[in-house]
Each structure stands twice: as C-alpha cells, then as structure tokens.
Design an enzyme around this catalytic site. Structure first.
Site, PDB file in Angstrom:
ATOM      1  N   ASP A  49      -7.531  23.630   5.953  1.00 27.75           N
ATOM      2  CA  ASP A  49      -6.462  22.969   6.712  1.00 27.75           C
ATOM      3  C   ASP A  49      -7.043  22.456   8.025  1.00 27.75           C
ATOM      4  OD1 ASP A  49      -4.039  22.710   8.494  1.00 27.75           O
ATOM      5  OD2 ASP A  49      -3.067  23.478   6.676  1.00 27.75           O
ATOM      6  N   GLY A  71      -4.060  14.153   6.493  1.00 28.52           N
ATOM      7  CA  GLY A  71      -2.869  14.302   7.310  1.00 28.52           C
ATOM      8  C   GLY A  71      -1.639  13.910   6.527  1.00 28.52           C
ATOM      9  N   SER A 109      -2.563   3.380  11.331  1.00 23.60           N
ATOM     10  CA  SER A 109      -1.615   2.764  10.392  1.00 23.60           C
ATOM     11  C   SER A 109      -0.871   1.606  11.045  1.00 23.60           C
ATOM     12  CB  SER A 109      -0.602   3.827   9.945  1.00 23.60           C
ATOM     13  OG  SER A 109       0.454   3.238   9.216  1.00 23.60           O
ATOM     14  N   ASN A 110      -0.412   0.714  10.192  1.00 26.57           N
ATOM     15  CA  ASN A 110       0.492  -0.353  10.662  1.00 26.57           C
ATOM     16  C   ASN A 110       1.715   0.246  11.366  1.00 26.57           C
ATOM     17  OD1 ASN A 110       3.000  -0.583   8.628  1.00 26.57           O
ATOM     18  ND2 ASN A 110       1.214  -0.050   7.410  1.00 26.57           N
ATOM     19  N   TYR A 138       5.659   9.739  12.425  1.00 29.41           N
ATOM     20  CA  TYR A 138       4.371   9.483  11.751  1.00 29.41           C
ATOM     21  C   TYR A 138       3.575   8.402  12.511  1.00 29.41           C
ATOM     22  CZ  TYR A 138       1.316   7.195   8.331  1.00 29.41           C
ATOM     23  OH  TYR A 138       0.246   6.595   7.725  1.00 29.41           O
TER      24      TYR A 138
HETATM   25  P1  NAI Z   1      -2.273  10.788   1.004  1.00 33.70           P
HETATM   26  O1  NAI Z   1      -1.020  11.430   1.458  1.00 33.70           O
HETATM   27  O2  NAI Z   1      -2.387  10.358  -0.407  1.00 33.70           O
HETATM   28  O3  NAI Z   1      -3.531  11.706   1.358  1.00 33.70           O
HETATM   29  C1  NAI Z   1      -3.592  12.500   2.521  1.00 33.70           C
HETATM   30  C2  NAI Z   1      -4.397  13.737   2.187  1.00 33.70           C
HETATM   31  O4  NAI Z   1      -4.455  14.546   3.364  1.00 33.70           O
HETATM   32  C3  NAI Z   1      -3.780  14.588   1.065  1.00 33.70           C
HETATM   33  O5  NAI Z   1      -4.714  14.805   0.032  1.00 33.70           O
HETATM   34  C4  NAI Z   1      -3.381  15.883   1.758  1.00 33.70           C
HETATM   35  O6  NAI Z   1      -3.551  17.040   0.947  1.00 33.70           O
HETATM   36  C5  NAI Z   1      -4.341  15.906   2.952  1.00 33.70           C
HETATM   37  N1  NAI Z   1      -3.787  16.680   4.059  1.00 33.70           N
HETATM   38  C6  NAI Z   1      -2.519  16.654   4.537  1.00 33.70           C
HETATM   39  N2  NAI Z   1      -2.380  17.549   5.512  1.00 33.70           N
HETATM   40  C7  NAI Z   1      -3.587  18.163   5.668  1.00 33.70           C
HETATM   41  C8  NAI Z   1      -4.058  19.187   6.514  1.00 33.70           C
HETATM   42  N3  NAI Z   1      -3.257  19.780   7.416  1.00 33.70           N
HETATM   43  N4  NAI Z   1      -5.350  19.560   6.417  1.00 33.70           N
HETATM   44  C9  NAI Z   1      -6.173  18.973   5.500  1.00 33.70           C
HETATM   45  N5  NAI Z   1      -5.780  18.001   4.656  1.00 33.70           N
HETATM   46  C10 NAI Z   1      -4.491  17.600   4.736  1.00 33.70           C
HETATM   47  O7  NAI Z   1      -2.475   9.521   1.983  1.00 33.70           O
HETATM   48  P2  NAI Z   1      -3.338   8.224   1.704  1.00 33.70           P
HETATM   49  O8  NAI Z   1      -2.437   7.162   1.236  1.00 33.70           O
HETATM   50  O9  NAI Z   1      -4.550   8.563   0.958  1.00 33.70           O
HETATM   51  O10 NAI Z   1      -3.740   7.837   3.212  1.00 33.70           O
HETATM   52  C11 NAI Z   1      -4.915   8.334   3.785  1.00 33.70           C
HETATM   53  C12 NAI Z   1      -4.832   8.148   5.298  1.00 33.70           C
HETATM   54  O11 NAI Z   1      -4.665   6.763   5.596  1.00 33.70           O
HETATM   55  C13 NAI Z   1      -3.662   8.868   5.942  1.00 33.70           C
HETATM   56  O12 NAI Z   1      -4.065   9.336   7.208  1.00 33.70           O
HETATM   57  C14 NAI Z   1      -2.614   7.795   6.089  1.00 33.70           C
HETATM   58  O13 NAI Z   1      -1.754   8.067   7.176  1.00 33.70           O
HETATM   59  C15 NAI Z   1      -3.482   6.569   6.347  1.00 33.70           C
HETATM   60  N6  NAI Z   1      -2.852   5.341   5.912  1.00 33.70           N
HETATM   61  C16 NAI Z   1      -2.718   5.068   4.571  1.00 33.70           C
HETATM   62  C17 NAI Z   1      -2.149   3.891   4.167  1.00 33.70           C
HETATM   63  C18 NAI Z   1      -2.076   3.512   2.719  1.00 33.70           C
HETATM   64  O14 NAI Z   1      -1.654   2.387   2.439  1.00 33.70           O
HETATM   65  N7  NAI Z   1      -2.446   4.371   1.766  1.00 33.70           N
HETATM   66  C19 NAI Z   1      -1.607   2.929   5.136  1.00 33.70           C
HETATM   67  C20 NAI Z   1      -1.809   3.314   6.511  1.00 33.70           C
HETATM   68  C21 NAI Z   1      -2.416   4.476   6.871  1.00 33.70           C
HETATM   69  C1  15L Z   2       1.352   4.012   5.552  1.00 36.76           C
HETATM   70  O1  15L Z   2       0.989   4.312   6.679  1.00 36.76           O
HETATM   71  C2  15L Z   2       1.486   5.030   4.481  1.00 36.76           C
HETATM   72  O2  15L Z   2       0.571   6.092   4.637  1.00 36.76           O
HETATM   73  C3  15L Z   2       1.338   4.442   3.087  1.00 36.76           C
HETATM   74  O3  15L Z   2       1.763   5.396   2.134  1.00 36.76           O
HETATM   75  C4  15L Z   2       2.136   3.155   2.932  1.00 36.76           C
HETATM   76  O4  15L Z   2       3.488   3.459   2.970  1.00 36.76           O
HETATM   77  C5  15L Z   2       1.772   2.172   4.041  1.00 36.76           C
HETATM   78  O5  15L Z   2       1.806   2.759   5.320  1.00 36.76           O
HETATM   79  C6  15L Z   2       2.668   0.921   4.075  1.00 36.76           C
HETATM   80  O6  15L Z   2       3.174   0.580   5.139  1.00 36.76           O
HETATM   81  O7  15L Z   2       2.795   0.292   3.016  1.00 36.76           O
END
Ligand code: NAI
Ligand code: 15L
Length: 269
Positions: A49, A71, A109-110, A138
C-alpha cells in the site's frame, strides 16, 4: 541524465499499468512492479500500500525513475482520496528523495482542470498553465500531486513530468473521449519521452493522442519529444451515430472534465 533503464511502475495491476507492462519493455525498460493488489501474471510484483513507507523505500531503492500510476482513479470520499492519493503520493516522493531517485513521471489527470470550459471552434486550445479547476476530490488530489512535484523540484531537485492524462483506454467509448483519448501506444510514446527528455525540472504536459477534436495544447509534451501517431477520429463516425452529441449546455458539452463535474463515477471499494 543518462537514459533511465530500471523503472518502478506503481499501479501495475490497473488499466494503464496493465497496458504499460506490455508496451514499455520494448523501449528497453526493466520494470519493477508495485500495487496494493497482486499483479496478475507477475509473481515478483511488490504488493504494498502507498501508506507503507518502509515498503516504498525498499521499492524505489536502485531504480532510475518512477512511473506513478497507483491510487484511486475515480471520485471517492475525501478520507479515502486523502490516504491513497495525497498522503500516498507524499510517501512515494519522500521515499524517492531519501533514495536519490532522479525523476518521477506522475499520472495527473484532466480532472485537475475539469471545470475549465472546453474551447469552441476557432478558440485557442487550453494551455497547461490554465489555473487548476478540479471537478472532484479526485481532481483536487491531482492538483496536490502537481504542486508536490513542483515543491520537490524547487526544494530537493527531484524532477517530475506531471502528465494530465485524458482518457487512456484501448478505444474511445464516448463522444467526449474523441477529444481526450490517449491511445495505449501513444501513452507508451509519451512516457518514453517524459523519461528520456533532458532537464525537465517540473513540467506539466497534457496526455492525449493527436486527436482531430483535441481541446488542449500538446506543445509542452511535443517539446519533450512526444510525437503522437494516433487520432481518435477513426472512431468518430460510429461513436457519434451510436451515442449522439452531448446535449448543448450539458457538462459533457461545456467542460473538459465532462460528467465528472456533475455526476462523477465513484471508486468501487
Ligand atoms: P486503475 O484504477 O485501473 O489503477 C490504479 C491502480 O492503483 C489499481 O491497480 C489499484 O489497485 C492501485 N492502487 C489504488 N490504491 C492504492 C494504494 N493505496 N497503494 C497501492 N496501489 C494502489 O487506474 P488507471 O486507469 O490505470 O489509471 C492509472 C493512473 O492514471 C491513476 O493515477 C489515474 O488517476 C490516472 N489517470 C488515468 C486516466 C485513464 O484514462 N485511465 C485518465 C487520467 C488519469
Ligand atoms: C480519469 O482521470 C480516470 O482515472 C479515468 O478512469 C477516466 O475516467 C478519465 O479520467 C476520463 O476523464 O475519461
């Protein structure tokens, strides 16, 4: 700085982490993985964590750079966001500082600027120095991350590229995403650019593909060497036919953050 080779990838079990585990090694990176849940198919991944400072210190020891994806990635209670995204990111930066890691690539993030009006045709694209306008707790945590990164550069010389990711998924799934989409291949290109550019200090970039319908200015990302190759426009006709344009005056029509501004999807746990 010499090109980083060993990376700590936090959030390795998540959506973007899973994509990057496949797409980054061809650029020559050796990945050390971390997540709070086990990473499927990766028995060596560190399960820890972001609250666990000792585990983070060990995890960052000896890596050239960190790609910090871990996160809460949607809206949640302030307390949960505080623990995972605010205190968690601080803990990681402290570990990086203590262990002398030179560079972090931070998943912003956006939604750090979600209440920013999206440009209409003929208006200028949104620049990276537009004021923070988070749309959720967030998004607020991502504003904190960017400011923390600036502090650690000014105080400790720890470099960061904060990447305000749009929507990084295999395909865009909404009309809004036609403007925000970051294809997985472009995400890997962008991360490679952020990891190898010289002297980034703290740089903020937008993370999207070369979308015809882009709302924001990719010039700071391009200045680091990012050359996106994808464009969501190939999905446009079908998405618009299936879903229609967001109603005029709706959040998806008005703001970068779209529906997060009024009805954000919530973190499931
Ligand atoms: P996700 O939710 O699929 O992955 C996040 C990972 O972080 C998960 O595997 C979760 O287990 C881990 N996690 C959560 N809390 C934790 C903790 N306390 N300690 C250790 N690990 C922890 O999110 P995704 O889509 O892969 O996004 C990755 C990053 O990019 C995030 O920070 C998200 O905010 C950011 N992001 C993603 C976007 C997207 O379009 N996927 C858009 C904008 C930002
Ligand atoms: C984010 O920041 C989220 O992590 C992702 O799951 C999408 O929702 C993305 O923004 C979005 O704006 O599409």
């Amino acid at each position: 700085m010499p090109a980083p080779r060993t990376l700590l990838l936090t959030g390795a079990a998540g959506g973007v982490g899973t994509l990057m585990r496949e797409l980054l090694p061809p650029y020559g990176y050796e990945l050390r993985l971390l997540d709070v849940v086990p990473v499927p198919g990766a028995p060596d991944a560190i399960v820890a964590d972001l609250a666990d400072r000792a585990a983070l210190r060990e995890a960052v020891r000896g890596v050239d750079a960190i790609v910090h994806l871990a996160g809460i990635s949607l809206e949640s209670t302030f307390d949960k966001i505080m623990a995972a995204n605010i205190a968690g990111t601080y803990n990681l930066y402290e570990a990086a500082r203590e262990e002398g890691v030179r560079r972090v690539v931070l998943a912003s993030s956006n939604h750090a600027v979600g209440f920013t009006r999206r440009p209409r045709e003929g208006e200028p694209l949104v620049p990276v120095d537009t004021p923070h306008r988070p749309d959720t707790f967030y998004g607020l945590s991502k504003c904190f991350g960017e400011d923390l990164a600036q502090l650690y550069w000014d105080l400790h010389g720890l470099e960061t590229v904060s990447v305000r990711i749009g929507s990084c998924f295999p395909e865009p799934t909404s009309v809004r995403m036609l403007s925000m989409w970051l294809s997985p291949a472009d995400c890997a290109r962008l991360l490679h650019a952020t990891l190898t550019a010289e002297d980034v200090a703290h740089t903020i970039v937008y993370g999207s593909s070369a979308n015809t319908r882009a709302w924001w200015d990719l010039s700071t990302a391009r200045a680091l060497g990012f050359a996106p190759e994808d464009d969501s426009e190939v999905y446009a006709e079908k998405l618009v036919a299936d879903k229609g344009h967001p109603p005029e005056g709706s959040a998806d029509d008005l703001y970068l953050g779209g529906h997060f501004c009024v009805n954000p999807p919530r973190w499931p746990h």
